[in-house]
Scaffold this active site. Sequence first.
Site, PDB file in Angstrom:
ATOM      1  N   HIS B 113       0.905  -1.229  -0.015  1.00  0.00           N
ATOM      2  CA  HIS B 113      -0.087   0.003  -0.001  1.00  0.00           C
ATOM      3  C   HIS B 113       0.828   1.110  -0.002  1.00  0.00           C
ATOM      4  CE1 HIS B 113       0.610   1.559   3.987  1.00  0.00           C
ATOM      5  NE2 HIS B 113       0.455   0.029   4.513  1.00  0.00           N
ATOM      6  N   CYS B 114       0.280   2.230  -0.649  1.00  0.00           N
ATOM      7  CA  CYS B 114       1.114   3.533  -0.404  1.00  0.00           C
ATOM      8  C   CYS B 114       0.139   4.569   0.254  1.00  0.00           C
ATOM      9  CB  CYS B 114       1.283   4.271  -1.721  1.00  0.00           C
ATOM     10  SG  CYS B 114      -0.132   3.920  -2.872  1.00  0.00           S
ATOM     11  N   LYS B 115      -0.574   5.494   0.109  1.00  0.00           N
ATOM     12  CA  LYS B 115      -1.458   6.380   0.796  1.00  0.00           C
ATOM     13  C   LYS B 115      -2.786   5.983   0.213  1.00  0.00           C
ATOM     14  CE  LYS B 115      -2.002  10.158   3.397  1.00  0.00           C
ATOM     15  NZ  LYS B 115      -2.917   9.728   4.074  1.00  0.00           N
ATOM     16  N   GLY B 117      -3.242   4.066  -2.701  1.00  0.00           N
ATOM     17  CA  GLY B 117      -3.605   2.770  -3.236  1.00  0.00           C
ATOM     18  C   GLY B 117      -4.057   3.049  -4.700  1.00  0.00           C
ATOM     19  N   THR B 121       1.015   2.238  -5.721  1.00  0.00           N
ATOM     20  CA  THR B 121       0.769   0.865  -5.714  1.00  0.00           C
ATOM     21  C   THR B 121       0.301   0.309  -7.050  1.00  0.00           C
ATOM     22  OG1 THR B 121      -0.088   1.057  -3.396  1.00  0.00           O
ATOM     23  CG2 THR B 121      -0.974  -0.909  -4.516  1.00  0.00           C
TER      24      THR B 121
END
Lengths: 202, 202
Positions: B113-115, B117, B121
Amino acid sequence: MGMIVEVENIDEDDDVLIPPPNFSMVEDCIYRSSLPKPSSFPFLQTLNLRSIIYLCPEPYPEENLDFLKEQNIRLFQFGIEGKTEVSLPALRDSIMEALKVLVDVRNHPILVHCKQGKHRTGCLVGCFRKLQNWCLSSAFEEYQRFAGVKSRAADLTFIERFDLVSLRQCLYSIIYQYQGASKKRRLMYQDENIQKPRLTSF
Amino acid sequence: MGMIVEVENIDEDDDVLIPPPNFSMVEDCIYRSSLPKPSSFPFLQTLNLRSIIYLCPEPYPEENLDFLKEQNIRLFQFGIEGKTEVSLPALRDSIMEALKVLVDVRNHPILVHCKQGKHRTGCLVGCFRKLQNWCLSSAFEEYQRFAGVKSRAADLTFIERFDLVSLRQCLYSIIYQYQGASKKRRLMYQDENIQKPRLTSF
Protein backbone atom coordinates in the site's frame (compact mmCIF):
# COMPACT_ATOMS: atom_id res chain seq x y z
CA MET A 1 24.82 -12.08 -9.97
CA GLY A 2 22.54 -14.31 -8.00
CA MET A 3 22.20 -18.05 -7.84
CA ILE A 4 19.69 -19.66 -10.15
CA VAL A 5 18.43 -22.99 -8.90
CA GLU A 6 15.61 -23.50 -11.33
CA VAL A 7 14.01 -21.24 -13.86
CA GLU A 8 11.31 -22.68 -16.07
CA ASN A 9 9.65 -21.07 -19.04
CA ILE A 10 12.09 -18.20 -18.93
CA ASP A 11 11.85 -17.88 -22.71
CA GLU A 12 8.09 -17.70 -22.73
CA ASP A 13 8.00 -14.04 -21.81
CA ASP A 14 6.65 -13.27 -25.25
CA ASP A 15 3.55 -15.39 -24.73
CA VAL A 16 1.58 -12.46 -23.46
CA LEU A 17 -1.51 -13.29 -21.46
CA ILE A 18 -4.74 -11.37 -21.94
CA PRO A 19 -7.06 -11.41 -18.92
CA PRO A 20 -10.66 -10.53 -19.78
CA PRO A 21 -11.61 -6.88 -19.06
CA ASN A 22 -12.66 -6.32 -15.45
CA PHE A 23 -10.78 -9.42 -14.35
CA SER A 24 -9.91 -9.65 -10.68
CA MET A 25 -9.47 -12.08 -7.83
CA VAL A 26 -12.33 -11.92 -5.34
CA GLU A 27 -11.00 -14.45 -2.86
CA ASP A 28 -8.77 -17.49 -2.87
CA CYS A 29 -9.88 -19.46 -5.92
CA ILE A 30 -12.76 -17.07 -6.70
CA TYR A 31 -12.40 -14.79 -9.73
CA ARG A 32 -14.60 -12.27 -11.57
CA SER A 33 -14.51 -10.80 -15.06
CA SER A 34 -16.47 -9.81 -18.13
CA LEU A 35 -17.46 -12.42 -20.73
CA PRO A 36 -14.12 -13.93 -21.84
CA LYS A 37 -13.26 -13.80 -25.53
CA PRO A 38 -11.16 -16.56 -27.09
CA SER A 39 -8.09 -14.32 -26.84
CA SER A 40 -8.35 -14.72 -23.06
CA PHE A 41 -8.55 -18.53 -23.07
CA PRO A 42 -4.77 -19.00 -22.60
CA PHE A 43 -4.94 -16.74 -19.56
CA LEU A 44 -7.96 -18.60 -18.16
CA GLN A 45 -6.03 -21.84 -18.51
CA THR A 46 -3.50 -20.55 -15.98
CA LEU A 47 -6.31 -20.30 -13.39
CA ASN A 48 -6.97 -24.02 -13.58
CA LEU A 49 -10.71 -23.38 -13.27
CA ARG A 50 -13.13 -26.07 -12.17
CA SER A 51 -16.31 -24.03 -12.73
CA ILE A 52 -17.77 -20.91 -14.23
CA ILE A 53 -20.87 -19.02 -13.10
CA TYR A 54 -22.51 -17.22 -16.02
CA LEU A 55 -25.17 -14.70 -15.06
CA CYS A 56 -26.81 -13.90 -18.43
CA PRO A 57 -29.90 -15.45 -20.07
CA GLU A 58 -28.22 -15.57 -23.51
CA PRO A 59 -26.83 -18.93 -24.60
CA TYR A 60 -23.14 -19.36 -23.77
CA PRO A 61 -21.08 -18.68 -26.92
CA GLU A 62 -20.18 -21.82 -28.90
CA GLU A 63 -16.43 -21.18 -28.73
CA ASN A 64 -16.61 -20.68 -24.98
CA LEU A 65 -18.55 -23.93 -24.64
CA ASP A 66 -15.84 -25.70 -26.64
CA PHE A 67 -13.18 -24.24 -24.36
CA LEU A 68 -15.05 -25.40 -21.26
CA LYS A 69 -15.47 -28.90 -22.66
CA GLU A 70 -11.81 -29.10 -23.59
CA GLN A 71 -10.75 -27.86 -20.14
CA ASN A 72 -13.33 -29.91 -18.27
CA ILE A 73 -14.86 -26.81 -16.69
CA ARG A 74 -18.43 -27.01 -15.41
CA LEU A 75 -20.85 -24.23 -16.37
CA PHE A 76 -23.50 -22.92 -13.99
CA GLN A 77 -25.86 -20.53 -15.74
CA PHE A 78 -28.26 -18.17 -13.97
CA GLY A 79 -30.17 -16.12 -16.52
CA ILE A 80 -30.44 -12.64 -15.06
CA GLU A 81 -31.69 -9.95 -17.42
CA GLY A 82 -29.11 -7.23 -18.03
CA LYS A 83 -31.46 -4.30 -17.92
CA THR A 84 -32.71 -2.53 -14.85
CA GLU A 85 -36.34 -3.68 -15.19
CA VAL A 86 -35.46 -7.13 -13.84
CA SER A 87 -37.97 -8.52 -11.31
CA LEU A 88 -36.59 -8.20 -7.82
CA PRO A 89 -37.76 -11.58 -6.42
CA ALA A 90 -36.35 -13.37 -9.47
CA LEU A 91 -33.05 -11.53 -9.08
CA ARG A 92 -32.94 -12.39 -5.40
CA ASP A 93 -33.52 -16.07 -6.11
CA SER A 94 -30.91 -16.19 -8.85
CA ILE A 95 -28.30 -14.43 -6.73
CA MET A 96 -29.05 -16.77 -3.82
CA GLU A 97 -28.63 -19.86 -5.99
CA ALA A 98 -25.47 -18.45 -7.56
CA LEU A 99 -24.09 -17.68 -4.09
CA LYS A 100 -24.54 -21.29 -3.05
CA VAL A 101 -22.52 -22.41 -6.05
CA LEU A 102 -19.93 -19.66 -5.50
CA VAL A 103 -19.08 -20.56 -1.90
CA ASP A 104 -18.95 -24.30 -2.58
CA VAL A 105 -15.26 -25.16 -2.44
CA ARG A 106 -15.93 -28.25 -4.53
CA ASN A 107 -16.54 -25.84 -7.43
CA HIS A 108 -13.28 -23.95 -6.90
CA PRO A 109 -11.35 -22.47 -8.57
CA ILE A 110 -14.38 -20.65 -9.95
CA LEU A 111 -14.89 -17.66 -12.25
CA VAL A 112 -18.06 -15.57 -12.13
CA HIS A 113 -18.92 -13.36 -15.06
CA CYS A 114 -21.80 -11.75 -16.90
CA LYS A 115 -21.30 -9.61 -20.02
CA GLN A 116 -19.35 -6.61 -18.79
CA GLY A 117 -18.47 -7.83 -15.30
CA LYS A 118 -20.12 -4.77 -13.81
CA HIS A 119 -23.74 -5.06 -12.71
CA ARG A 120 -24.81 -8.68 -12.34
CA THR A 121 -21.36 -9.82 -11.29
CA GLY A 122 -21.12 -6.78 -9.03
CA CYS A 123 -24.39 -7.69 -7.31
CA LEU A 124 -23.29 -11.26 -6.70
CA VAL A 125 -19.88 -10.21 -5.37
CA GLY A 126 -21.51 -7.50 -3.24
CA CYS A 127 -23.79 -10.06 -1.58
CA PHE A 128 -20.83 -12.38 -1.14
CA ARG A 129 -19.01 -9.57 0.68
CA LYS A 130 -21.98 -9.23 3.04
CA LEU A 131 -21.66 -12.95 3.67
CA GLN A 132 -18.02 -12.25 4.55
CA ASN A 133 -19.12 -9.53 6.97
CA TRP A 134 -17.68 -6.68 4.93
CA CYS A 135 -19.23 -3.36 5.84
CA LEU A 136 -21.64 -2.04 3.26
CA SER A 137 -19.55 0.96 2.24
CA SER A 138 -16.60 -1.32 1.40
CA ALA A 139 -18.83 -3.60 -0.65
CA PHE A 140 -20.19 -0.53 -2.45
CA GLU A 141 -16.72 0.85 -3.10
CA GLU A 142 -15.74 -2.44 -4.71
CA TYR A 143 -18.94 -2.52 -6.80
CA GLN A 144 -18.25 0.99 -8.03
CA ARG A 145 -14.62 0.29 -8.82
CA PHE A 146 -15.80 -2.20 -11.47
CA ALA A 147 -18.97 -0.43 -12.60
CA GLY A 148 -17.31 2.98 -12.89
CA VAL A 149 -19.57 5.58 -14.45
CA LYS A 150 -22.09 2.80 -15.19
CA SER A 151 -22.75 2.33 -11.47
CA ARG A 152 -26.47 1.74 -10.80
CA ALA A 153 -28.22 2.91 -7.66
CA ALA A 154 -30.66 -0.02 -8.00
CA ASP A 155 -27.78 -2.50 -7.71
CA LEU A 156 -26.48 -0.83 -4.56
CA THR A 157 -29.97 -0.91 -3.08
CA PHE A 158 -30.26 -4.58 -4.03
CA ILE A 159 -27.00 -5.40 -2.24
CA GLU A 160 -28.04 -3.35 0.78
CA ARG A 161 -31.46 -5.03 1.02
CA PHE A 162 -30.21 -8.54 0.37
CA ASP A 163 -31.18 -9.63 3.82
CA LEU A 164 -29.39 -11.58 6.45
CA VAL A 165 -32.38 -13.94 6.75
CA SER A 166 -31.83 -15.07 3.17
CA LEU A 167 -28.12 -15.18 3.80
CA ARG A 168 -28.66 -17.34 6.86
CA GLN A 169 -30.94 -19.68 4.93
CA CYS A 170 -28.01 -20.04 2.61
CA LEU A 171 -25.64 -20.51 5.53
CA TYR A 172 -27.85 -23.02 7.27
CA SER A 173 -28.13 -25.19 4.17
CA ILE A 174 -24.39 -25.45 4.00
CA ILE A 175 -21.47 -25.69 6.35
CA TYR A 176 -19.75 -22.38 6.72
CA GLN A 177 -16.78 -22.56 8.95
CA TYR A 178 -14.26 -20.00 10.00
CA GLN A 179 -10.86 -21.14 11.10
CA GLY A 180 -10.91 -18.67 13.97
CA ALA A 181 -10.63 -14.93 14.25
CA SER A 182 -6.89 -14.51 13.82
CA LYS A 183 -6.64 -16.88 10.86
CA LYS A 184 -7.49 -16.19 7.28
CA ARG A 185 -11.14 -17.07 6.83
CA ARG A 186 -11.88 -19.96 4.57
CA LEU A 187 -15.15 -21.25 3.29
CA MET A 188 -15.90 -24.91 3.87
CA TYR A 189 -19.23 -26.52 3.54
CA GLN A 190 -21.22 -29.42 2.25
CA ASP A 191 -24.69 -29.00 0.97
CA GLU A 192 -27.87 -30.64 2.16
CA ASN A 193 -27.93 -33.25 -0.59
CA ILE A 194 -24.83 -35.06 0.54
CA GLN A 195 -25.51 -38.44 2.13
CA LYS A 196 -24.38 -38.95 5.69
CA PRO A 197 -21.81 -41.66 4.84
CA ARG A 198 -19.98 -39.28 2.51
CA LEU A 199 -19.61 -36.71 5.26
CA THR A 200 -17.24 -38.93 7.18
CA SER A 201 -14.99 -39.34 4.19
CA PHE A 202 -13.89 -35.70 4.25
CA MET B 1 -33.80 -27.70 6.10
CA GLY B 2 -30.29 -28.88 5.45
CA MET B 3 -27.84 -30.66 7.64
CA ILE B 4 -25.50 -28.57 9.71
CA VAL B 5 -22.31 -30.35 10.61
CA GLU B 6 -20.41 -27.43 12.01
CA VAL B 7 -21.09 -23.75 12.01
CA GLU B 8 -18.66 -21.53 13.88
CA ASN B 9 -19.01 -17.86 14.66
CA ILE B 10 -22.53 -17.84 13.32
CA ASP B 11 -23.45 -15.16 15.80
CA GLU B 12 -20.59 -12.89 14.84
CA ASP B 13 -22.37 -11.51 11.80
CA ASP B 14 -22.55 -8.16 13.53
CA ASP B 15 -18.78 -7.84 13.76
CA VAL B 16 -18.61 -5.98 10.52
CA LEU B 17 -15.22 -5.93 8.82
CA ILE B 18 -13.90 -2.76 7.21
CA PRO B 19 -11.35 -3.36 4.46
CA PRO B 20 -9.24 -0.28 3.68
CA PRO B 21 -10.40 1.70 0.62
CA ASN B 22 -9.05 0.34 -2.66
CA PHE B 23 -8.49 -3.06 -1.07
CA SER B 24 -8.16 -6.00 -3.44
CA MET B 25 -6.42 -9.31 -3.91
CA VAL B 26 -3.69 -9.15 -6.52
CA GLU B 27 -2.70 -12.80 -6.47
CA ASP B 28 -2.73 -15.67 -4.01
CA CYS B 29 -1.44 -14.14 -0.78
CA ILE B 30 -0.73 -10.74 -2.39
CA TYR B 31 -3.04 -7.84 -1.49
CA ARG B 32 -3.19 -4.12 -2.25
CA SER B 33 -4.93 -1.20 -0.55
CA SER B 34 -4.69 2.39 0.62
CA LEU B 35 -3.02 3.23 3.96
CA PRO B 36 -5.03 1.21 6.51
CA LYS B 37 -6.66 3.10 9.36
CA PRO B 38 -7.10 1.44 12.76
CA SER B 39 -10.74 0.71 11.88
CA SER B 40 -9.40 -1.75 9.29
CA PHE B 41 -7.07 -3.61 11.64
CA PRO B 42 -9.66 -6.33 12.49
CA PHE B 43 -10.09 -6.96 8.78
CA LEU B 44 -6.33 -7.07 8.20
CA GLN B 45 -6.07 -9.66 10.95
CA THR B 46 -8.19 -12.04 8.87
CA LEU B 47 -5.52 -11.92 6.13
CA ASN B 48 -2.91 -13.37 8.46
CA LEU B 49 -0.27 -11.09 6.93
CA ARG B 50 3.42 -11.80 7.24
CA SER B 51 4.61 -8.55 5.61
CA ILE B 52 3.63 -5.13 4.41
CA ILE B 53 5.25 -3.08 1.65
CA TYR B 54 4.80 0.64 2.29
CA LEU B 55 5.67 2.88 -0.65
CA CYS B 56 5.70 6.36 0.96
CA PRO B 57 8.63 8.34 2.41
CA GLU B 58 6.57 9.50 5.42
CA PRO B 59 7.15 7.62 8.69
CA TYR B 60 4.70 4.77 9.21
CA PRO B 61 1.94 5.91 11.61
CA GLU B 62 2.56 4.99 15.27
CA GLU B 63 -0.69 3.07 15.63
CA ASN B 64 0.04 1.08 12.49
CA LEU B 65 3.51 0.28 13.82
CA ASP B 66 1.93 -0.94 17.06
CA PHE B 67 -0.45 -3.15 15.08
CA LEU B 68 2.41 -4.63 13.07
CA LYS B 69 4.41 -5.33 16.20
CA GLU B 70 1.45 -6.96 17.90
CA GLN B 71 0.70 -9.09 14.83
CA ASN B 72 4.35 -9.85 14.12
CA ILE B 73 4.13 -8.35 10.64
CA ARG B 74 7.35 -7.22 8.95
CA LEU B 75 7.42 -3.76 7.35
CA PHE B 76 9.33 -3.07 4.13
CA GLN B 77 9.39 0.65 3.37
CA PHE B 78 10.35 2.15 0.00
CA GLY B 79 10.08 5.92 0.12
CA ILE B 80 8.64 6.98 -3.20
CA GLU B 81 7.50 10.61 -3.43
CA GLY B 82 3.78 10.93 -4.08
CA LYS B 83 3.95 13.77 -6.55
CA THR B 84 4.64 13.46 -10.24
CA GLU B 85 8.06 15.14 -10.13
CA VAL B 86 9.69 11.99 -8.75
CA SER B 87 13.04 11.12 -10.35
CA LEU B 88 12.61 8.28 -12.81
CA PRO B 89 15.79 6.31 -12.00
CA ALA B 90 14.99 6.49 -8.28
CA LEU B 91 11.43 5.32 -8.94
CA ARG B 92 12.72 2.48 -11.11
CA ASP B 93 15.12 1.35 -8.38
CA SER B 94 12.49 1.50 -5.67
CA ILE B 95 9.93 -0.42 -7.71
CA MET B 96 12.54 -3.05 -8.58
CA GLU B 97 13.49 -3.53 -4.92
CA ALA B 98 9.83 -3.62 -3.90
CA LEU B 99 9.12 -6.20 -6.62
CA LYS B 100 11.80 -8.48 -5.22
CA VAL B 101 10.14 -8.34 -1.83
CA LEU B 102 6.66 -8.74 -3.34
CA VAL B 103 7.36 -11.96 -5.23
CA ASP B 104 9.23 -13.57 -2.33
CA VAL B 105 6.86 -16.24 -1.04
CA ARG B 106 8.67 -16.13 2.30
CA ASN B 107 7.09 -12.70 2.78
CA HIS B 108 3.56 -13.92 1.97
CA PRO B 109 0.80 -13.21 2.74
CA ILE B 110 1.83 -9.65 1.88
CA LEU B 111 -0.04 -6.34 1.59
CA VAL B 112 1.29 -3.50 -0.57
CA HIS B 113 0.00 0.00 0.00
CA CYS B 114 0.90 3.65 -0.35
CA LYS B 115 -1.45 6.45 0.73
CA GLN B 116 -4.43 6.12 -1.61
CA GLY B 117 -3.58 2.78 -3.20
CA LYS B 118 -3.70 4.39 -6.61
CA HIS B 119 -0.44 5.63 -8.11
CA ARG B 120 2.56 4.13 -6.35
CA THR B 121 0.77 0.87 -5.59
CA GLY B 122 -0.63 0.91 -9.13
CA CYS B 123 2.86 1.24 -10.60
CA LEU B 124 4.19 -1.65 -8.54
CA VAL B 125 1.24 -3.90 -9.38
CA GLY B 126 1.44 -2.89 -13.04
CA CYS B 127 5.10 -3.96 -13.20
CA PHE B 128 4.20 -7.16 -11.36
CA ARG B 129 1.60 -7.88 -14.04
CA LYS B 130 4.29 -7.48 -16.71
CA LEU B 131 6.32 -10.03 -14.76
CA GLN B 132 3.27 -12.30 -14.99
CA ASN B 133 3.16 -11.76 -18.76
CA TRP B 134 -0.09 -9.82 -18.69
CA CYS B 135 -0.56 -7.77 -21.84
CA LEU B 136 -0.02 -4.06 -21.31
CA SER B 137 -3.63 -3.04 -21.95
CA SER B 138 -4.84 -5.40 -19.20
CA ALA B 139 -2.27 -4.02 -16.78
CA PHE B 140 -3.39 -0.50 -17.70
CA GLU B 141 -7.05 -1.37 -17.27
CA GLU B 142 -6.32 -2.63 -13.78
CA TYR B 143 -4.25 0.48 -12.93
CA GLN B 144 -7.11 2.71 -14.08
CA ARG B 145 -9.74 0.76 -12.17
CA PHE B 146 -8.00 1.79 -8.94
CA ALA B 147 -6.80 5.25 -9.97
CA GLY B 148 -10.13 6.26 -11.51
CA VAL B 149 -10.21 9.90 -12.53
CA LYS B 150 -6.82 10.37 -10.83
CA SER B 151 -5.14 8.16 -13.44
CA ARG B 152 -1.73 9.56 -14.45
CA ALA B 153 -0.30 9.21 -17.93
CA ALA B 154 3.21 9.29 -16.41
CA ASP B 155 2.45 6.15 -14.38
CA LEU B 156 1.22 4.29 -17.44
CA THR B 157 4.36 5.33 -19.32
CA PHE B 158 6.45 4.16 -16.38
CA ILE B 159 4.79 0.74 -16.42
CA GLU B 160 5.14 0.49 -20.18
CA ARG B 161 8.83 1.42 -20.11
CA PHE B 162 9.72 -0.72 -17.13
CA ASP B 163 11.92 -2.91 -19.22
CA LEU B 164 12.23 -6.64 -19.48
CA VAL B 165 15.99 -6.36 -18.97
CA SER B 166 15.38 -5.00 -15.47
CA LEU B 167 12.68 -7.57 -14.95
CA ARG B 168 15.03 -10.34 -16.00
CA GLN B 169 17.72 -9.06 -13.66
CA CYS B 170 15.12 -9.42 -10.99
CA LEU B 171 14.18 -12.86 -12.26
CA TYR B 172 17.76 -14.04 -12.49
CA SER B 173 18.51 -13.06 -8.92
CA ILE B 174 15.67 -15.23 -7.70
CA ILE B 175 14.07 -18.51 -8.55
CA TYR B 176 10.92 -17.97 -10.51
CA GLN B 177 9.20 -21.15 -11.35
CA TYR B 178 6.01 -21.91 -13.16
CA GLN B 179 4.27 -25.16 -12.44
CA GLY B 180 3.65 -25.67 -16.15
CA ALA B 181 1.40 -24.07 -18.70
CA SER B 182 -1.89 -25.67 -17.78
CA LYS B 183 -1.47 -25.22 -14.05
CA LYS B 184 -2.05 -22.12 -12.02
CA ARG B 185 1.21 -20.21 -12.00
CA ARG B 186 2.88 -19.87 -8.68
CA LEU B 187 5.89 -17.87 -7.66
CA MET B 188 8.70 -19.69 -5.95
CA TYR B 189 12.17 -18.37 -5.47
CA GLN B 190 15.04 -17.82 -3.15
CA ASP B 191 17.16 -14.75 -3.31
CA GLU B 192 20.87 -14.41 -3.85
CA ASN B 193 21.71 -13.83 -0.21
CA ILE B 194 20.62 -17.22 0.99
CA GLN B 195 23.47 -19.48 2.02
CA LYS B 196 23.83 -22.73 0.14
CA PRO B 197 23.16 -24.95 3.20
CA ARG B 198 19.75 -23.32 3.70
CA LEU B 199 18.70 -24.12 0.16
CA THR B 200 18.63 -27.83 0.90
CA SER B 201 16.37 -27.31 3.87
CA PHE B 202 13.44 -26.18 1.74
